[in-house]
Design a protein around this motif. Structure first.
Motif, mmCIF file in Angstrom:
data_model
loop_
_atom_site.group_PDB
_atom_site.id
_atom_site.type_symbol
_atom_site.label_atom_id
_atom_site.label_comp_id
_atom_site.label_asym_id
_atom_site.label_seq_id
_atom_site.Cartn_x
_atom_site.Cartn_y
_atom_site.Cartn_z
ATOM 1 N N VAL A 48 0.877 -1.166 0.000
ATOM 2 C CA VAL A 48 0.000 0.000 0.000
ATOM 3 C C VAL A 48 0.913 1.214 0.000
ATOM 4 N N ALA A 49 0.554 2.245 -0.771
ATOM 5 C CA ALA A 49 1.488 3.354 -0.987
ATOM 6 C C ALA A 49 0.761 4.682 -1.096
ATOM 7 N N THR A 50 1.533 5.742 -0.918
ATOM 8 C CA THR A 50 1.092 7.101 -1.180
ATOM 9 C C THR A 50 2.327 7.914 -1.551
ATOM 10 N N LYS A 51 2.141 9.082 -2.186
ATOM 11 C CA LYS A 51 3.309 9.841 -2.623
ATOM 12 C C LYS A 51 3.030 11.333 -2.553
ATOM 13 N N LYS A 63 -1.084 8.305 6.624
ATOM 14 C CA LYS A 63 -2.063 7.837 5.638
ATOM 15 C C LYS A 63 -2.009 6.320 5.511
ATOM 16 N N LEU A 64 -0.792 5.772 5.461
ATOM 17 C CA LEU A 64 -0.641 4.316 5.346
ATOM 18 C C LEU A 64 -0.999 3.624 6.656
ATOM 19 N N PHE A 65 -0.647 4.259 7.766
ATOM 20 C CA PHE A 65 -0.997 3.678 9.062
ATOM 21 C C PHE A 65 -2.514 3.630 9.245
ATOM 22 N N HIS A 66 -3.211 4.657 8.794
ATOM 23 C CA HIS A 66 -4.675 4.654 8.881
ATOM 24 C C HIS A 66 -5.267 3.533 8.015
ATOM 25 N N TYR A 67 -4.645 3.262 6.863
ATOM 26 C CA TYR A 67 -5.118 2.153 6.014
ATOM 27 C C TYR A 67 -5.047 0.829 6.771
ATOM 28 N N MET A 74 -10.841 -3.402 7.888
ATOM 29 C CA MET A 74 -10.011 -4.442 8.488
ATOM 30 C C MET A 74 -8.719 -3.860 9.048
ATOM 31 N N LYS A 75 -8.358 -4.287 10.257
ATOM 32 C CA LYS A 75 -7.071 -3.929 10.829
ATOM 33 C C LYS A 75 -6.038 -4.968 10.409
ATOM 34 N N MET A 76 -4.832 -4.500 10.106
ATOM 35 C CA MET A 76 -3.753 -5.378 9.658
ATOM 36 C C MET A 76 -2.516 -5.122 10.494
#
Length: 201
Positions: free
Chosen positions: A52-55, A72-76, A85-87
């Motif tokens: 999972v990514a963001t830029k 942002k990635l931590f919230h995903y 779903m929590k991962m």
């Protein structure tokens, strides 16, 4: 078909756990093979993997933008996805750094990635944040320099230059971008960091 998919996922998970390097601690991390070891660095071959990514574009290194991308990635992985779903966290936090882009080639593109946990690689839930996306890293050969301690953007740039000097052949790697990989949380003292240069085939 679903039974076969679950079985394949479990086999992949077991294999990944057996081959996990010690610096991944208890976290999932991407699978690789060391192709060759050199004084101060090594050449690895990574398997294809989902992230999972963001830029974001930065004019200079911007700690606030870096933190925003992380969260942002931590919230995903905390549930901001289509399944709610929590991962678990994975390692490393991988950044692609592409300098010399944007306005007058004076900006840097920073792309941050969290690896999808092994058991969810075939079917990760979609992000609900439109600036976050699922991406596939293809099989990749990379030159890797590892180092300890707390790092920052300036230190990473210095280590990339050290790696280039140690390889000592610009024809062996792509010089237009590099990766940084951090394997530890902010409170960890025994830290493992890496910089990667993509090898030319």
């Amino acid at each position: 078909m679903l039974g076969l998919a679950v079985f394949a996922s479990l086999c992949y998970l077991a294999s990944a756990a057996l081959n996990k390097p010690s610096f991944c601690r208890d976290l999932d991390c991407p699978k690789y093979t060391v192709l060759q070891s050199f004084p101060g660095f090594e050449l690895r071959r990574y398997e294809m993997s989902q992230w999972v990514a963001t830029k974001d574009l930065v004019t200079r290194y911007d700690a606030l933008k870096n933190s925003n991308m992380f969260y942002k990635l931590f919230h995903y992985i905390s549930g901001k996805n289509t399944l709610g779903m929590k991962m678990p966290m994975t390692a490393p936090v991988l950044r692609t750094v592409i300098p010399g882009v944007g306005r007058n080639n004076q900006q840097t593109m920073m792309e941050m990635h969290f690896m999808i946990p092994h058991n969810m690689q075939p079917f990760p839930p979609a992000p609900t944040d439109p600036t976050v996306y699922i991406t596939t890293l293809p099989p990749l050969d990379v030159y890797v320099k590892s180092f300890g301690g707390f790092t920052n953007h300036r230190m990473n740039l210095m280590k990339v230059e050290e790696l280039k000097n140690q390889i000592n052949n610009r024809n062996l790697y792509h010089g237009d971008h590099f990766y940084t990989a951090g394997y530890d949380g902010p409170r960890s003292m025994n830290r493992h960091n890496e910089v990667w240069l993509v090898a030319k085939n």
